[in-house]
Motif scaffolding. Structure first.
Motif, PDB file in Angstrom:
ATOM      1  N   ASP A 277     125.932  82.396 -24.448  1.00  0.00           N
ATOM      2  CA  ASP A 277     126.047  81.191 -23.630  1.00  0.00           C
ATOM      3  C   ASP A 277     127.051  81.373 -22.487  1.00  0.00           C
ATOM      4  O   ASP A 277     126.980  80.662 -21.486  1.00  0.00           O
ATOM      5  N   LEU A 278     127.978  82.314 -22.640  1.00  0.00           N
ATOM      6  CA  LEU A 278     128.939  82.581 -21.564  1.00  0.00           C
ATOM      7  C   LEU A 278     128.228  83.162 -20.346  1.00  0.00           C
ATOM      8  O   LEU A 278     128.607  82.908 -19.216  1.00  0.00           O
ATOM      9  N   GLY A 279     127.199  83.950 -20.589  1.00  0.00           N
ATOM     10  CA  GLY A 279     126.389  84.518 -19.522  1.00  0.00           C
ATOM     11  C   GLY A 279     127.086  85.610 -18.736  1.00  0.00           C
ATOM     12  O   GLY A 279     128.262  85.903 -18.951  1.00  0.00           O
ATOM     13  N   PRO A 280     126.360  86.210 -17.812  1.00  0.00           N
ATOM     14  CA  PRO A 280     126.911  87.298 -17.012  1.00  0.00           C
ATOM     15  C   PRO A 280     128.027  86.869 -16.067  1.00  0.00           C
ATOM     16  O   PRO A 280     128.783  87.704 -15.603  1.00  0.00           O
ATOM     17  N   GLY A 281     128.149  85.596 -15.800  1.00  0.00           N
ATOM     18  CA  GLY A 281     129.192  85.106 -14.902  1.00  0.00           C
ATOM     19  C   GLY A 281     130.600  85.386 -15.389  1.00  0.00           C
ATOM     20  O   GLY A 281     131.543  85.379 -14.604  1.00  0.00           O
ATOM     21  N   ARG A 282     130.749  85.645 -16.675  1.00  0.00           N
ATOM     22  CA  ARG A 282     132.073  85.951 -17.243  1.00  0.00           C
ATOM     23  C   ARG A 282     132.386  87.444 -17.202  1.00  0.00           C
ATOM     24  O   ARG A 282     133.455  87.867 -17.611  1.00  0.00           O
TER      25      ARG A 282
ATOM     26  N   SER B 253     132.471  91.269 -15.025  1.00  0.00           N
ATOM     27  CA  SER B 253     132.752  91.732 -13.668  1.00  0.00           C
ATOM     28  C   SER B 253     131.439  91.974 -12.926  1.00  0.00           C
ATOM     29  O   SER B 253     130.402  92.279 -13.535  1.00  0.00           O
ATOM     30  N   ALA B 254     131.491  91.834 -11.624  1.00  0.00           N
ATOM     31  CA  ALA B 254     130.305  92.074 -10.795  1.00  0.00           C
ATOM     32  C   ALA B 254     129.805  93.509 -10.989  1.00  0.00           C
ATOM     33  O   ALA B 254     128.592  93.755 -11.007  1.00  0.00           O
ATOM     34  N   ALA B 255     130.716  94.453 -11.171  1.00  0.00           N
ATOM     35  CA  ALA B 255     130.324  95.854 -11.367  1.00  0.00           C
ATOM     36  C   ALA B 255     129.533  96.025 -12.662  1.00  0.00           C
ATOM     37  O   ALA B 255     128.542  96.762 -12.701  1.00  0.00           O
ATOM     38  N   ASN B 256     129.955  95.334 -13.737  1.00  0.00           N
ATOM     39  CA  ASN B 256     129.231  95.441 -15.008  1.00  0.00           C
ATOM     40  C   ASN B 256     127.865  94.779 -14.928  1.00  0.00           C
ATOM     41  O   ASN B 256     126.884  95.311 -15.445  1.00  0.00           O
ATOM     42  N   VAL B 257     127.779  93.633 -14.283  1.00  0.00           N
ATOM     43  CA  VAL B 257     126.488  92.950 -14.126  1.00  0.00           C
ATOM     44  C   VAL B 257     125.551  93.840 -13.316  1.00  0.00           C
ATOM     45  O   VAL B 257     124.382  94.013 -13.666  1.00  0.00           O
ATOM     46  N   ASP B 258     126.071  94.431 -12.256  1.00  0.00           N
ATOM     47  CA  ASP B 258     125.265  95.320 -11.424  1.00  0.00           C
ATOM     48  C   ASP B 258     124.798  96.542 -12.210  1.00  0.00           C
ATOM     49  O   ASP B 258     123.639  96.963 -12.092  1.00  0.00           O
ATOM     50  N   ALA B 259     125.669  97.109 -13.036  1.00  0.00           N
ATOM     51  CA  ALA B 259     125.303  98.281 -13.833  1.00  0.00           C
ATOM     52  C   ALA B 259     124.178  97.947 -14.813  1.00  0.00           C
ATOM     53  O   ALA B 259     123.241  98.741 -14.998  1.00  0.00           O
ATOM     54  N   VAL B 260     124.263  96.779 -15.438  1.00  0.00           N
ATOM     55  CA  VAL B 260     123.220  96.356 -16.378  1.00  0.00           C
ATOM     56  C   VAL B 260     121.910  96.129 -15.638  1.00  0.00           C
ATOM     57  O   VAL B 260     120.849  96.611 -16.060  1.00  0.00           O
ATOM     58  N   ARG B 261     121.976  95.443 -14.525  1.00  0.00           N
ATOM     59  CA  ARG B 261     120.750  95.186 -13.753  1.00  0.00           C
ATOM     60  C   ARG B 261     120.112  96.496 -13.290  1.00  0.00           C
ATOM     61  O   ARG B 261     118.911  96.691 -13.406  1.00  0.00           O
ATOM     62  N   ARG B 262     120.922  97.409 -12.770  1.00  0.00           N
ATOM     63  CA  ARG B 262     120.386  98.695 -12.296  1.00  0.00           C
ATOM     64  C   ARG B 262     119.759  99.492 -13.431  1.00  0.00           C
ATOM     65  O   ARG B 262     118.707 100.113 -13.249  1.00  0.00           O
ATOM     66  N   ALA B 263     120.379  99.486 -14.606  1.00  0.00           N
ATOM     67  CA  ALA B 263     119.826 100.215 -15.754  1.00  0.00           C
ATOM     68  C   ALA B 263     118.463  99.653 -16.145  1.00  0.00           C
ATOM     69  O   ALA B 263     117.518 100.409 -16.420  1.00  0.00           O
ATOM     70  N   LEU B 264     118.356  98.333 -16.165  1.00  0.00           N
ATOM     71  CA  LEU B 264     117.093  97.699 -16.522  1.00  0.00           C
ATOM     72  C   LEU B 264     116.028  97.944 -15.457  1.00  0.00           C
ATOM     73  O   LEU B 264     114.869  98.227 -15.772  1.00  0.00           O
ATOM     74  N   GLU B 265     116.416  97.861 -14.199  1.00  0.00           N
ATOM     75  CA  GLU B 265     115.462  98.112 -13.119  1.00  0.00           C
ATOM     76  C   GLU B 265     114.978  99.561 -13.130  1.00  0.00           C
ATOM     77  O   GLU B 265     113.788  99.826 -12.919  1.00  0.00           O
ATOM     78  N   LYS B 266     115.885 100.489 -13.390  1.00  0.00           N
ATOM     79  CA  LYS B 266     115.505 101.908 -13.457  1.00  0.00           C
ATOM     80  C   LYS B 266     114.493 102.151 -14.578  1.00  0.00           C
ATOM     81  O   LYS B 266     113.619 103.014 -14.471  1.00  0.00           O
ATOM     82  N   ALA B 267     114.594 101.361 -15.642  1.00  0.00           N
ATOM     83  CA  ALA B 267     113.674 101.490 -16.781  1.00  0.00           C
ATOM     84  C   ALA B 267     112.343 100.790 -16.523  1.00  0.00           C
ATOM     85  O   ALA B 267     111.431 100.882 -17.347  1.00  0.00           O
TER      86      ALA B 267
END
Length: 84
Positions: A38-43, A45-59
């Motif tokens: 429920d805390l969501g990605p907003g809690r 760092s922007a770098a961690n959110v970006d890393a997760v998004r990039r990993a998922l997009e690469k997959a």
């Protein structure tokens, strides 16, 4: 911004568990759990959110933005030719 539900759905489409996403994105499992809670990605760092998004997009995950005109919320899907 990516939502907690999108991260959970993307993982499900790929058949990944939280540990797999954490390893692929180079973040801790606790970070993934927090982003998907429920805390969501907003809690996170922007770098961690970006890393997760990039990993998922690469997959092969495509992140879909909310389409207010059609009353459709944000979502995810797999790139054409990519099967989970």
């Amino acid at each position: 911004m990516v939502t907690a539900a999108q991260i959970r759905a993307a993982r499900a489409l790929l058949g990944w568990n939280g540990a797999q996403l954490a390893e692929t994105a180079g973040v801790s499992l606790q970070t993934i759990r927090r982003m998907e809670s429920d805390l969501g990605p907003g809690r996170s760092s922007a770098a961690n959110v970006d890393a997760v998004r990039r990993a998922l997009e690469k997959a092969g995950v495509l992140f879909l933005e909310a389409d207010d005109a059609n009353a459709v919320g944000p979502g995810v899907r797999l790139r054409q030719g990519r099967e989970g």
